[in-house]
Structure formats: structure tokens, C-alpha cells
Design an enzyme around this catalytic site. Structure first.
Site, PDB file in Angstrom:
ATOM      1  CG  MET A  10      32.369  42.502  37.696  1.00 16.33           C
ATOM      2  SD  MET A  10      34.365  43.353  37.528  1.00 16.33           S
ATOM      3  CE  MET A  10      35.130  42.389  36.850  1.00 16.33           C
ATOM      4  CB  SER A  11      32.278  39.846  33.281  1.00 19.49           C
ATOM      5  OG  SER A  11      33.690  40.530  33.474  1.00 19.49           O
ATOM      6  CG  HIS A  27      40.965  32.842  38.389  1.00 21.88           C
ATOM      7  ND1 HIS A  27      41.956  33.134  38.204  1.00 21.88           N
ATOM      8  CD2 HIS A  27      40.717  32.727  36.666  1.00 21.88           C
ATOM      9  CE1 HIS A  27      42.926  32.718  37.494  1.00 21.88           C
ATOM     10  NE2 HIS A  27      41.759  31.842  36.540  1.00 21.88           N
ATOM     11  N   GLY A  57      34.703  33.730  36.503  1.00 16.76           N
ATOM     12  CA  GLY A  57      34.132  32.645  35.760  1.00 16.76           C
ATOM     13  C   GLY A  57      33.041  32.655  36.019  1.00 16.76           C
ATOM     14  CG  HIS A  72      44.478  35.020  44.997  1.00 20.78           C
ATOM     15  ND1 HIS A  72      44.556  36.733  45.654  1.00 20.78           N
ATOM     16  CD2 HIS A  72      43.098  35.570  43.729  1.00 20.78           C
ATOM     17  CE1 HIS A  72      43.778  37.126  45.526  1.00 20.78           C
ATOM     18  NE2 HIS A  72      43.111  36.745  44.444  1.00 20.78           N
TER      19      HIS A  72
END
Length: 223
Positions: A215-216, A161, A195, A141
């Protein structure tokens, strides 16, 4: 028990390299093995993930019991191995799909798994196991974390992210400028995470990322 990671030469004009992180809880009633099977099958038929190269799958399910996790890993391994021997791989000029375990470093070593993706703190606490793996990805990060991961033996990092995401509600995204800054200051591949979708993935590549991670959108079939 292993799918070898791809040897990659990056070309900014080529399809975007994609790593998929799993989350069985997002599959909306579908079994994870079934969902991944559909993803890979449609991808190999050029019906899904157009403009992407499916680099690898990271089996993230870290909330599972370790024994259950290894059983699931074996099932996903068998699935990926079957597709890697499918004639469509050659016909459509696609690279082999890699498979990475996650989190359970010692258990992965016990089971002969050679590719793993880790949080930085687990890598730091298990330095003696680094040479047991062919490829190690690390979640980072900041540039400082990225450099530490590189020194500890990371083969690549994910940097997150990048954009606003439901997985990190309320947390300010790091954005493309910071992604570019990390890429310019580390000599291993950097994959953009957080995102990422079909509308912004190319921006990450234009900012220097070697690929993207989703992922999502994949688990929910919304790309």
C-alpha cells in the site's frame, strides 16, 4: 460492472504476484485515479514494478460515504478496464488486472460488483451474501482466522503484518515463520501484507506466500 480475477498457477521462480491496496490519503497531493493511472501505465510499459505481476487493486477507502465510494470505484473500474483492453497487455504477455471493492458488501452487491476484499467480521455477519461474489479476499492475522475465512468462502487471504510497518506502529510483526506456518496449514492462496517492499518481497514468496500486498510504497511511489 466487473474485472474478473485472474486464474493463477503459482511458480516460485516467476515474477512476484502483487495486490495493491489503495489509500488516497498517502498519494501526497495526487488524485488517486491519476496515481493509479500512472502506476498501471508505467507497469504496462515495463518501467515500474519490475519483477512483479500486478494481480489486482483493492479499493480500500472505507472511510468514504458509500455513494461516493461507488462513484470512485466506477472511475477506477473504467481506468482498469481501459488498460485491460490495451494492446500492451498482449505484447508484454501480462495478465488482466483485477479490481476488488472493500468493506461495503451490500452496496457492492447492489452495484453488481463481483470481487471484494473484507475484514473477517464483515464476512461473518453477511454469510447470506457470499454466493453473490466470484472472488472474496479476507484479512487475517492468525491461522484460526484463516481457517474460519476459508470455511466462510474466502478465495484467498491476506496475512499480516509480516514486517514492521508504520501502519501498525508498536505492534510486533508476525514474521516469516508464522507466515510459513499459515501457508502450510491452509489450502487457499495466502498473500503477505505489512511492511512489504522490494527488498523483502521475495522472502515472503520463499516462505510460501502466493504473492504480496503493498500500500504505502505504491501510493507514495517509493518502491
Amino acid at each position: 460492472m466487473e474485472n474478473s480475477p485472474n486464474d493463477i498457477t503459482y511458480d516460485r521462480n516467476s515474477p512476484i504476484r502483487l495486490k495493491v491496496i489503495t489509500n488516497r490519503k498517502l498519494c501526497e497531493g495526487q488524485d488517486l485515479v491519476y496515481r493509479l493511472g500512472r502506476v498501471i501505465d508505467d507497469y504496462m510499459d515495463c518501467k515500474y514494478l519490475e519483477g512483479y505481476i500486478l494481480d489486482s487493486i483493492i479499493l480500500r477507502e472505507k472511510d468514504m460515504d458509500q455513494s461516493d465510494y461507488i462513484k470512485l470505484y466506477q472511475n477506477i473500474y473504467d481506468l482498469v478496464d481501459r488498460f485491460n483492453r490495451d494492446k500492451r497487455l498482449v505484447v508484454n504477455n501480462l495478465p488482466r488486472i483485477g479490481l476488488y471493492s472493500h468493506y461495503f458488501m451490500e452496496k457492492s452487491v447492489e452495484n453488481g460488483i463481483k470481487n471484494i476484499h473484507l475484514p473477517l467480521h464483515i464476512l461473518k455477519n453477511n454469510k447470506k451474501l457470499v454466493d453473490k461474489f466470484d472472488s472474496i479476499g479476507v484479512s487475517c492475522h492468525s491461522l484460526e482466522e484463516a481457517r474460519e475465512a476459508r470455511e466462510l468462502g474466502a478465495s484467498y487471504i491476506t496475512f499480516s503484518h509480516i514486517f514492521i510497518t508504520d501502519c501498525k506502529k508498536g505492534l510486533e510483526p508476525r514474521g516469516l515463520d508464522e507466515l510459513n506456518y499459515v501457508v502450510k496449514n491452509i489450502d487457499i492462496p495466502v498473500y503477505a501484507l505489512g511492511g512489504i517492499n522490494h527488498t523483502n518481497a521475495r522472502e515472503c514468496i520463499d516462505s510460501g506466500a502466493s504473492g504480496v500486498v503493498m500500500m504505502s510504497n505504491i501510493m507514495k511511489n517509493k518502491i
